[in-house]
Design a protein around this motif. Sequence first.
Motif, short mmCIF file in Angstrom:
data_model
loop_
_atom_site.label_atom_id
_atom_site.label_comp_id
_atom_site.label_asym_id
_atom_site.label_seq_id
_atom_site.Cartn_x
_atom_site.Cartn_y
_atom_site.Cartn_z
N ILE A 48 0.82 -1.22 0.00
CA ILE A 48 0.00 0.00 0.00
C ILE A 48 0.85 1.27 0.00
CG2 ILE A 48 -1.55 1.38 1.45
CD1 ILE A 48 -3.13 -1.19 2.00
N PRO A 49 1.90 1.38 0.82
CA PRO A 49 2.72 2.60 0.77
C PRO A 49 3.33 2.85 -0.61
CG PRO A 49 3.19 1.37 2.77
CD PRO A 49 2.34 0.48 1.92
N ILE A 50 3.72 1.78 -1.31
CA ILE A 50 4.27 1.93 -2.66
C ILE A 50 3.17 2.37 -3.63
CG2 ILE A 50 5.39 0.71 -4.57
CD1 ILE A 50 6.64 -1.15 -2.50
N PHE A 51 1.99 1.75 -3.50
CA PHE A 51 0.88 2.08 -4.39
C PHE A 51 0.43 3.54 -4.21
CE2 PHE A 51 -0.75 -2.59 -4.57
CZ PHE A 51 0.39 -2.94 -5.28
N ARG A 54 1.90 5.93 -6.63
CA ARG A 54 1.36 5.94 -7.99
C ARG A 54 -0.06 5.35 -7.97
NH1 ARG A 54 5.43 1.31 -10.58
NH2 ARG A 54 4.66 -0.44 -9.33
N PRO A 55 -1.00 6.01 -7.31
CA PRO A 55 -2.36 5.48 -7.15
C PRO A 55 -3.06 5.25 -8.48
CG PRO A 55 -2.27 7.79 -6.55
CD PRO A 55 -0.85 7.34 -6.71
N ARG A 56 -3.80 4.14 -8.54
CA ARG A 56 -4.60 3.73 -9.70
C ARG A 56 -3.76 3.37 -10.91
NH1 ARG A 56 -9.21 2.04 -8.56
NH2 ARG A 56 -10.30 2.85 -10.38
N SER A 57 -2.48 3.11 -10.69
CA SER A 57 -1.61 2.69 -11.80
C SER A 57 -1.75 1.18 -12.02
CB SER A 57 -0.15 3.03 -11.49
OG SER A 57 0.71 2.44 -12.45
N LEU A 58 -1.89 0.79 -13.29
CA LEU A 58 -2.00 -0.63 -13.61
C LEU A 58 -0.69 -1.38 -13.38
CD1 LEU A 58 -4.21 -0.53 -16.84
CD2 LEU A 58 -4.90 -0.64 -14.44
N LYS A 59 0.40 -0.64 -13.26
CA LYS A 59 1.68 -1.28 -12.96
C LYS A 59 1.66 -1.91 -11.57
CE LYS A 59 4.48 1.82 -15.83
NZ LYS A 59 5.58 2.84 -15.83
N ASN A 60 0.80 -1.41 -10.69
CA ASN A 60 0.69 -1.96 -9.35
C ASN A 60 0.21 -3.41 -9.38
OD1 ASN A 60 1.50 0.49 -8.31
ND2 ASN A 60 -0.57 1.21 -7.91
N LEU A 61 -0.66 -3.72 -10.34
CA LEU A 61 -1.16 -5.09 -10.46
C LEU A 61 -0.07 -6.04 -10.91
CD1 LEU A 61 -4.59 -4.23 -12.12
CD2 LEU A 61 -4.27 -5.26 -9.87
N VAL A 62 0.79 -5.58 -11.78
CA VAL A 62 1.91 -6.42 -12.23
C VAL A 62 2.87 -6.68 -11.08
CG1 VAL A 62 3.83 -6.60 -13.84
CG2 VAL A 62 1.69 -5.54 -14.58
N LEU A 63 3.17 -5.65 -10.30
CA LEU A 63 4.04 -5.82 -9.13
C LEU A 63 3.43 -6.79 -8.13
CD1 LEU A 63 6.48 -5.08 -7.40
CD2 LEU A 63 5.20 -3.08 -6.57
N SER A 64 2.14 -6.64 -7.87
CA SER A 64 1.45 -7.56 -6.95
C SER A 64 1.56 -9.00 -7.43
CB SER A 64 -0.03 -7.18 -6.83
OG SER A 64 -0.19 -5.86 -6.38
N SER A 65 1.44 -9.18 -8.73
CA SER A 65 1.48 -10.53 -9.30
C SER A 65 2.84 -11.18 -9.10
CB SER A 65 1.13 -10.47 -10.79
OG SER A 65 -0.18 -9.97 -10.97
N TYR A 66 3.89 -10.42 -9.33
CA TYR A 66 5.24 -10.97 -9.13
C TYR A 66 5.44 -11.42 -7.69
CZ TYR A 66 7.07 -9.59 -13.71
OH TYR A 66 7.30 -9.49 -15.06
N ALA A 136 -6.31 -3.13 -3.90
CA ALA A 136 -6.92 -3.39 -5.19
C ALA A 136 -7.39 -2.09 -5.85
CB ALA A 136 -8.10 -4.35 -5.03
N TRP A 137 -8.00 -1.20 -5.05
CA TRP A 137 -8.46 0.08 -5.59
C TRP A 137 -7.27 0.92 -6.05
CZ3 TRP A 137 -7.74 5.26 -4.33
CH2 TRP A 137 -8.59 6.16 -4.99
N LEU A 138 -6.21 0.95 -5.25
CA LEU A 138 -5.01 1.72 -5.61
C LEU A 138 -4.34 1.13 -6.86
CD1 LEU A 138 -3.47 2.30 -2.06
CD2 LEU A 138 -4.41 4.06 -3.60
N SER A 139 -4.64 -0.14 -7.15
CA SER A 139 -4.07 -0.79 -8.34
C SER A 139 -4.92 -0.59 -9.58
CB SER A 139 -3.89 -2.29 -8.08
OG SER A 139 -2.99 -2.51 -7.02
#
Length: 277
Positions: A48-51, A54-66, A136-139
């Motif tokens: 969450i602090p990282i997200f 860059r809130p609402r960035s789709l890159k957050n979903l890729v990072l979460s997946s890794y 999830a929202w921030l992603s």
Amino acid sequence: MAPSSFELILVGFILLLPFLYETSRTFRYYFKFIVYYGIVTFTATILIPIFLLRPRSLKNLVLSSYLCNHISFLLGLRWELRGREHLNQDVACIIVANHQSSLDLLGMFYLWPIMDRCTAVAKKEVFYAWPFGLAAWLSGLIFIDRLNSEKARSVINTASKQSKDKKFKLWIFPEGTRHNTGEIHPFKKGAFYAAINAELPILPVVFSSYYFLSNEEKRFDSGQVVITTLPLISTKGLTKDDVESLMEKTRNVMSKAFHATSTEIQRALPSARSYIE
């Protein structure tokens, strides 16, 4: 200093865990889900602090997946992707996938680094399951109220137009709710109306049967899932009058792939036979 009663009980419980895991199917079922949800919750908390940077960035979903891909290994699940060439095309589209369990999220974690720019539509209740919902929202996940069909349709239509303008993929489960019954259930129309309105192609994604999972029997074994990505289905030239035919066409090709891959697993893994048959 002598150990306390609590410490002795804790040590005894830890020593008992392997025995319970191997001998009790019910214990193994709940234990695996606790591990699954626990790791996802912990990962969401630290991300969450990282997200927030860059809130609402789709890159957050890729990072979460890794960071979450290892969960499948811990649970004894193996994913196999077929049709990768359809999934990693740099095109805006609406992905429609069958929905069998919350474990679908692990399959999505497996696919997100390949999809790259992709978000998903989820029920609004997920948002309130913090910290996961906030992460999830921030992603960039999109939440809808399933009890308000008109508002949900409006949100999906807006998201599909953004998908076309910003060139990202939009993942929707057209069955609406989860069904782990060995078949693909009838679809709701929202995703297909949105695809036609925005002139976006449909990209069908099919998860083979979760023969290893049964909520009724409290069974969660190791297993293999084949994920099949099918060719894009064009919506060019279609109107609202074509929604039913587009929906049935999509469901038919997905059902065919679902039964083909599930039957293949049945033949390769005798443990899958009783479920698939």
